[in-house]
Design a protein around this motif. Structure first.
Motif, PDB file in Angstrom:
ATOM      1  N   TYR A 144      43.997  49.173  46.563  1.00  0.00           N
ATOM      2  CA  TYR A 144      42.592  49.561  46.380  1.00  0.00           C
ATOM      3  C   TYR A 144      42.368  50.319  45.077  1.00  0.00           C
ATOM      4  CZ  TYR A 144      41.886  48.545  51.354  1.00  0.00           C
ATOM      5  OH  TYR A 144      41.794  47.949  52.582  1.00  0.00           O
ATOM      6  N   LEU A 145      43.396  50.306  44.219  1.00  0.00           N
ATOM      7  CA  LEU A 145      43.383  51.110  42.998  1.00  0.00           C
ATOM      8  C   LEU A 145      42.132  50.901  42.130  1.00  0.00           C
ATOM      9  CD1 LEU A 145      45.318  53.014  41.397  1.00  0.00           C
ATOM     10  CD2 LEU A 145      46.063  50.976  40.151  1.00  0.00           C
ATOM     11  N   HIS A 146      41.603  49.687  42.167  1.00  0.00           N
ATOM     12  CA  HIS A 146      40.485  49.365  41.279  1.00  0.00           C
ATOM     13  C   HIS A 146      39.116  49.609  41.923  1.00  0.00           C
ATOM     14  CE1 HIS A 146      43.329  47.835  38.394  1.00  0.00           C
ATOM     15  NE2 HIS A 146      43.920  47.201  39.382  1.00  0.00           N
ATOM     16  N   LYS A 154      38.210  50.764  36.554  1.00  0.00           N
ATOM     17  CA  LYS A 154      37.749  50.502  37.920  1.00  0.00           C
ATOM     18  C   LYS A 154      36.854  49.265  37.936  1.00  0.00           C
ATOM     19  CE  LYS A 154      39.951  54.128  39.216  1.00  0.00           C
ATOM     20  NZ  LYS A 154      41.259  53.974  39.879  1.00  0.00           N
ATOM     21  N   HIS A 155      36.900  48.560  39.038  1.00  0.00           N
ATOM     22  CA  HIS A 155      36.215  47.270  39.147  1.00  0.00           C
ATOM     23  C   HIS A 155      35.006  47.337  40.092  1.00  0.00           C
ATOM     24  CE1 HIS A 155      35.779  42.954  39.223  1.00  0.00           C
ATOM     25  NE2 HIS A 155      36.090  42.869  40.496  1.00  0.00           N
ATOM     26  N   VAL A 156      35.149  48.126  41.145  1.00  0.00           N
ATOM     27  CA  VAL A 156      34.085  48.175  42.152  1.00  0.00           C
ATOM     28  C   VAL A 156      33.762  49.624  42.509  1.00  0.00           C
ATOM     29  CG1 VAL A 156      33.485  47.602  44.557  1.00  0.00           C
ATOM     30  CG2 VAL A 156      34.736  45.948  43.175  1.00  0.00           C
ATOM     31  N   MET A 157      32.457  49.909  42.631  1.00  0.00           N
ATOM     32  CA  MET A 157      32.023  51.215  43.111  1.00  0.00           C
ATOM     33  C   MET A 157      31.325  51.019  44.462  1.00  0.00           C
ATOM     34  SD  MET A 157      29.817  54.180  41.175  1.00  0.00           S
ATOM     35  CE  MET A 157      31.076  54.484  39.956  1.00  0.00           C
ATOM     36  N   ILE A 158      31.696  51.876  45.422  1.00  0.00           N
ATOM     37  CA  ILE A 158      31.209  51.719  46.795  1.00  0.00           C
ATOM     38  C   ILE A 158      30.512  53.008  47.234  1.00  0.00           C
ATOM     39  CG2 ILE A 158      31.976  51.406  49.215  1.00  0.00           C
ATOM     40  CD1 ILE A 158      34.553  50.078  47.619  1.00  0.00           C
ATOM     41  N   GLY A 159      29.382  52.838  47.901  1.00  0.00           N
ATOM     42  CA  GLY A 159      28.686  53.985  48.476  1.00  0.00           C
ATOM     43  C   GLY A 159      28.578  53.811  49.980  1.00  0.00           C
TER      44      GLY A 159
END
Ligand SMILES: CC(C)(COP(=O)(O)OP(=O)(O)OC[C@H]1O[C@@H](n2cnc3c(N)ncnc32)[C@H](O)[C@@H]1OP(=O)(O)O)[C@@H](O)C(=O)NCCC(=O)NCCS
Length: 173
Positions: free
Chosen positions: A79-81, A115-120
């Motif tokens: 999940y590093l990215h 980073k590839h994805v940002m999640i809220g």
């Protein structure tokens, strides 16, 4: 309302604490039942610094009007990215465009770290935050029913994500 956006320092922690504790005590934006302490925020700042993860503050005069940050999404290396972010604006300053000024530098910092994805993770009844994120290119990618409990009721969690390096935002309808 124009604010200055910069990295947080130790001196900003009382201002951040005020904002976050207001959200804890008076809203379902954070699913904690107990106010944080300054010591707890010091540890958080130290952990984020150690991982090079930003805590950005929006400064208005000498006040902290809001902040935004991100941390690991999940602990495993795969999940590093992906990162999970948080954003809070002081309730006296909601709807003045401060959140909208905090997010682009946060995207920039995430991209700079590869980073590839940002999640809220957003409470399903927080329609203001859902719209705020939608306007910034986040799309809803999951809805977990009754995973939270606060103020004597179940809370649903909406996951929204943004692919940071996509030329167009994904749609998962
Ligand atoms: C959600 C939050 C971060 C937005 O920051 P903000 O500074 O109030 O938002 P902005 O003024 O920058 O608004 C940007 C856009 O978001 C939307 N928006 C923000 N708050 C809204 C609200 N309460 N209702 C409807 N739309 C809203 C608007 O579409 C606005 O676009 P516009 O400028 O075209 O009107 C802030 O309101 C907040 O801290 N809320 C409480 C805590 C919270 O919910 N945090 C997020 C947890 S997931």
């Amino acid at each position: 309302m124009k604010v200055t956006i910069r990295q947080a320092t130790e001196a900003d922690l009382p201002g951040i604490l005020d904002i976050v504790n207001d959200a804890i005590l008076n809203s379902t934006a954070i699913w904690s039942h107990y106010a944080y302490t300054l010591d707890n925020r010091r540890k958080w700042l130290a952990e984020r610094r150690e991982k090079n993860q930003p805590i950005l503050v929006a400064v208005l005069g000498s006040d902290i009007a809001g902040f935004a940050s991100f941390g690991d999404f999940r602990p495993h290396d795969g999940y590093l990215h992906s990162v999970e972010h948080s954003i809070y604006v002081h309730r006296h300053h909601h709807g003045k465009g401060i959140g909208k000024q905090l997010m682009p530098p946060l995207f920039h910092a995430a991209k700079a770290l590869g980073k590839h994805v940002m999640i809220g993770g957003i409470e399903a009844g927080n329609t203001g935050s859902l719209k705020f994120h939608r306007d910034l290119g986040f799309v809803e990618t999951g809805r977990l029913k009754e995973v939270g409990w606060k103020f004597d009721r179940w809370l649903d969690l909406v996951f929204m994500q943004k692919i940071l390096d996509a030329s167009t935002d994904i749609r998962i309808d």
